[in-house]
Design an enzyme around this catalytic site. Sequence first.
Site, PDB file in Angstrom:
ATOM      1  N   LYS A 299      58.413  46.839  34.840  1.00 52.27           N
ATOM      2  CA  LYS A 299      59.731  46.266  35.106  1.00 52.27           C
ATOM      3  C   LYS A 299      59.648  44.809  35.531  1.00 52.27           C
ATOM      4  O   LYS A 299      60.428  43.961  35.096  1.00 52.27           O
ATOM      5  CB  LYS A 299      60.420  47.069  36.223  1.00 52.27           C
ATOM      6  CG  LYS A 299      61.104  48.322  35.698  1.00 52.27           C
ATOM      7  CD  LYS A 299      61.973  48.967  36.752  1.00 52.27           C
ATOM      8  CE  LYS A 299      61.130  49.864  37.640  1.00 52.27           C
ATOM      9  NZ  LYS A 299      61.941  50.708  38.537  1.00 52.27           N
TER      10      LYS A 299
ATOM     11  N   GLY B 108      45.138  34.304  32.907  1.00 53.29           N
ATOM     12  CA  GLY B 108      46.275  33.778  32.168  1.00 53.29           C
ATOM     13  C   GLY B 108      46.962  32.648  32.899  1.00 53.29           C
ATOM     14  O   GLY B 108      47.905  32.051  32.405  1.00 53.29           O
TER      15      GLY B 108
ATOM     16  N   ASP C 114      39.223  45.060  44.201  1.00 54.50           N
ATOM     17  CA  ASP C 114      40.576  44.688  43.784  1.00 54.50           C
ATOM     18  C   ASP C 114      40.668  43.213  43.404  1.00 54.50           C
ATOM     19  O   ASP C 114      41.422  42.841  42.512  1.00 54.50           O
ATOM     20  CB  ASP C 114      41.554  44.996  44.929  1.00 54.50           C
ATOM     21  CG  ASP C 114      42.993  45.068  44.440  1.00 54.50           C
ATOM     22  OD1 ASP C 114      43.201  45.667  43.360  1.00 54.50           O
ATOM     23  OD2 ASP C 114      43.885  44.515  45.102  1.00 54.50           O
TER      24      ASP C 114
ATOM     25  N   HIS D  22      38.994  39.074  39.574  1.00 50.47           N
ATOM     26  CA  HIS D  22      39.638  37.757  39.548  1.00 50.47           C
ATOM     27  C   HIS D  22      38.688  36.630  39.948  1.00 50.47           C
ATOM     28  O   HIS D  22      38.492  35.671  39.213  1.00 50.47           O
ATOM     29  CB  HIS D  22      40.848  37.724  40.486  1.00 50.47           C
ATOM     30  CG  HIS D  22      41.874  38.768  40.186  1.00 50.47           C
ATOM     31  ND1 HIS D  22      42.143  39.206  38.905  1.00 50.47           N
ATOM     32  CD2 HIS D  22      42.701  39.470  40.998  1.00 50.47           C
ATOM     33  CE1 HIS D  22      43.093  40.125  38.954  1.00 50.47           C
ATOM     34  NE2 HIS D  22      43.443  40.301  40.213  1.00 50.47           N
TER      35      HIS D  22
ATOM     36  N   GLN E 249      47.404  28.874  42.991  1.00 43.12           N
ATOM     37  CA  GLN E 249      48.725  29.176  43.501  1.00 43.12           C
ATOM     38  C   GLN E 249      48.769  28.912  44.998  1.00 43.12           C
ATOM     39  O   GLN E 249      47.727  28.834  45.610  1.00 43.12           O
ATOM     40  CB  GLN E 249      49.123  30.626  43.187  1.00 43.12           C
ATOM     41  CG  GLN E 249      48.199  31.654  43.790  1.00 43.12           C
ATOM     42  CD  GLN E 249      48.576  33.063  43.365  1.00 43.12           C
ATOM     43  OE1 GLN E 249      49.015  33.317  42.280  1.00 43.12           O
ATOM     44  NE2 GLN E 249      48.408  34.009  44.279  1.00 43.12           N
TER      45      GLN E 249
END
Lengths: 591, 571
Positions: free
Chosen positions: A117, A280, A334, A339, A476
Amino acid sequence: MALSCMRCSAGAGNGAGSVRRGAPAAPSFVRCGLRGLATAAAGCRVAAAAAAAAKGVKGAMDAGVENAVRSVAPSKVENGSPSEIIVDDFQDLISLSENDESTVTITVVGASGDLAKKKIFPALFALYYEDCLPKHFTIFGYARSNMTDAELRNMVSRTLTCRIDKRENCNEKMEEFLKRCFYHSGQYDSEEHFRDLDKKLKQHEGSRVSNRLFYLSIPPNIFLDVVKCASISSSSVNGWTRVIVEKPFGRDSDSSAALTRGLKQYLVEDQIFRIDHYLGKELVENLSVLRFSNLVFEPLWSRQYIRNVQLIFSEDFGTEGRGGYFDRYGIIRDIMQNHLLQILAIFAMETPISLEAEDIRNEKVKVLCSMKPLQLEDVVIGQYKSHTKGGTTYPAYTDDKTVPKDSLTPTFAAAALFINNARWDGVPFLMKAGKALHTKGAEIRVQFRHVPGNLYKRSFGTDLDTSTNELVIRVQPDEAIYLKINNKIPGLGMRLDRKTDVETCPRYSKEIPDAYERLLLDAIEGERRLFIRSDELDAAWELFTPLLKELEEKRIAPELYPYGSRGPVGAHYLAAKYNVRWGDLTTEHKA
Amino acid sequence: MAATGLRFRPGTVFPSRATSPSTQPYHHCSPQRMHAAKGRCRLKAKSSNGRPQISASSSSSSFRDVVIDGGPSEDGAPEQGGATVSITVVGASGDLAKKKIFPALFALFYEDCLPEHFTVFGYARSKMSDEELRNMISLTLTCRIDQRENCSDKMEQFLKRCFYQSGQYNLEEGFSELDRKLKEKEAGKLPNRLFYLSIPPNIFVDVVRSASRTASSSSGWTRFIVEKPFGRDSESSGELTRSLKQYLDEEQIFRIDHYLGKELVENLSVLRFSNLVFEPLWSRNYIRNVQLIFSEDFGTEGRGGYFDNYGIIRDIMQNHLLQILALFAMETPVSLAAEDIRNEKVKVLRSMRKLRLDDVVVGQYKGHSKGGKSYPAYVDDPTVPSGSITPTFAAAAVFIDNARWDGVPFLMKAGKALHTRRAEIRVQFRRVPGNLYRRNIGTDLDKATNELVLRVQPDEAIYLKINNKVPGLGMRLDSSELNLLYSERYRREIPDAYERLLLDAMEGERRLFIRSDELDAAWAIFTPVLRELEERRVAPELYPYGSRGPVGAHYLAANYNVRWGDISSDT
């Protein structure tokens, strides 16, 4: 990368790059972007590729596509899959594609889930909005719950937004997009239900060459069931079939290998797209550009000039009642093993032969294979405890109802890694990842050595390492690149100062696309550069598995740190062991 | 440079090479340090015109050198007002004096950078009273934007210390009269005297002779600041130096090049030597070419008399641009002490090939009408002979034949009446070998190379052009500027070059002044070509007032595979 270079470049014919050697560049430019709407379907790579696959043999189709797209020598045989189909003439493909003979169907398995979603449907819509999807496409939601197409559309429409800079026609576009969304309910382990799906897909595909992309947005324990059923009963007969899987890819070397073996029973390597959405992100993409298209960085990128590299990830919130999944994995699995390690590999790899996916992934694997498996003494783990500040009480990790009371799962980890190759021997790569910290961000910090025989040493004080150059690449929250440089403070004296200001990309008014958009588009186009290959995954697990085992076997207790703090102090001692100071936690920082 | 850092550090005894700067090596002349500064600033602690810069302790070896710091100030317990400085501006009624020198002195006073006891004297031929001088000066004094408080008080105090003495430049009488007045003001304190020669070059020697004979300090130091021109070629410059040295020692001569006092030129060395990231880049291995560009957007405007005698090459290139080049290209000096830096500069200058006529393009501006307004040609200037072929524009390619720079073209360009006003250094790097992104760049790989730009004026800036990915799903590259200088961070007004240089001269800091052998080396590079230009009467290429200069400059650059960075289609 070169492949994607003409994406969405809205009619820009001006040296923005072209499709590989001699390939028809012009049509590709207009693929995405409003102006290209009319011609978009024609000549775009997706269509061309699909058409190529049409001539191919099932099972090998992906390799065929790859070759077709490259139109180069078949030197890129991937993992032993038969890739001998060489499409001889590009012109052929174009004419084929101009007949609108292919279509793409994207099936989101686990359509009612959160990720679907929040990320997948919006990303698909954004791609549609920017004309990056082929002219004929269909989107299917698949999940167990009963839902009508209209209900799905309702659900999807709530999370769709239009880019700030392109509000016009938004509603119309949304309407059109939603019309192409359908729902199919079924069990995840039922071949029959997937056969039903296949039937529906065929209806929509008509007589076109059908390409099918399955996005598995489901818990890992049902990965294999779905892959099995979907590949057996709803693979495309004449186009390609690809499957995107999300982490976790196992929890250690063994389970990951088992998963890969399981997947490979039904799929060939080229059909598997393991997504790491960090790859990405715009700045991770820019990292390679920065390294390889600027001479000024070339001599600096090695142990000769770089003192240490820091990869830092922090979240300012905890598990917040959703610790069930997390508790079984912990922060190392995780965040770090995927990452951060992926970013490290891109940062540290040798210059690849080209920008093609296999060349880049080969270099990444080499870096991972050159790394020393992690030792327990090079790791610090932590777990957040509750903390009261300004009247608000923040819960401990173990206060989370979905987490066992005595959980030892780390919510914070810091680690020192080393790459034993000629370029990086002795340079500490420090990683740090944590939840419930004082800040939220992800960044790479490159600390350079001090100037040998610095003429200005007296302006710096005794610790020459505190005023070295530092390159910061912030992924970020606000993407930015900046370089800390020593300068003279204007005035009659001689005071030096280190600049910390930031270069963002304010010049580009365009909204930065979400990582999922890029990755979905890449998967549709068969661009594998940003997806993780099986051998990469193996190499990554090998680095962490012994450590993870040891942590669990010895039941090593994490160092507790208050919610919202800067993390356990142990991280400082770990860094100090290698003569490093964390760049994000210096006194000059505001907080 | 570090030496300047120590100025006014309370209790500092040693000048540049001192060992331990324990506390706060930097705050400089800030008002809160006024107390500390008074009486123990380096002015007093420093050796005078003795062997420069080595350290206070070794200075006693030199001549006439009453070691001021041998006194009580040495042990950090300075006696209030032990010494005094008199600054005599010779040519006080001139333009430079009014616009630059007096205001700079006031600014130094305002910031408490002058010693407690100081006197300012104006000296010129015209008759004037002290009051008249003060009136004249007060018209040009301004207070720094960020320090307006007490400004008028301060001005008042400053003006009270300004006096005037009229006299001829070539007669000793005037100067002995001055000496008498100076002694009065010095009132028994240890006198140090600084003469600023703001006069035409033809009377330099006269003034130096008279002043040094009759108005030298008896027990302190005596220094002379001289401004360009320092001759017009090797011989005349050598002649001037010889004459000056009849009366002065090398250490008393302060040849000023005000460009060296600019903030960014100071910063150039900091940038190079305190940032590791530039270290590997600074050579022929990575640098494709270096450009030194100076342009003014106005012509001689009725004041071409002096200029016509010299021309742009002597006026700008041989000094300002060449000095910047030397700082840019020199090897790392042993230390930041003046002699070490100047030694390295001389080495660079001496490694340079003499300039050949083929490597020079000269131009002269012609009249031009634009938007109804017409701008005069250089030869329309009434102070310029109508047949003048003096260049108002020049471009030159110079080479440094040493291991670091062999084969790297250093292009210089200087001109008047151009379309813009600027001074900058541009460093163009080589292209990335085997560039992975070559297809994104197009055929000319040299176009998308990195470039470091150091802009000296109008707005100081340092930025690095780097290639970046344009955000978005595609892969388009674009060059963006990585800003390396954030002047916004420093609200302080940047001091004028003259302030720095005057303070340096008073402190005996010679780093930014040009030594005789430096000057000789600089002339040696340019003299042959200047002579040839004049002997052959090479006609300058004409270019319209306000244009980008003669196209010849492009062809010169093209000879060496260079594109001028300031005139590309994207600017």
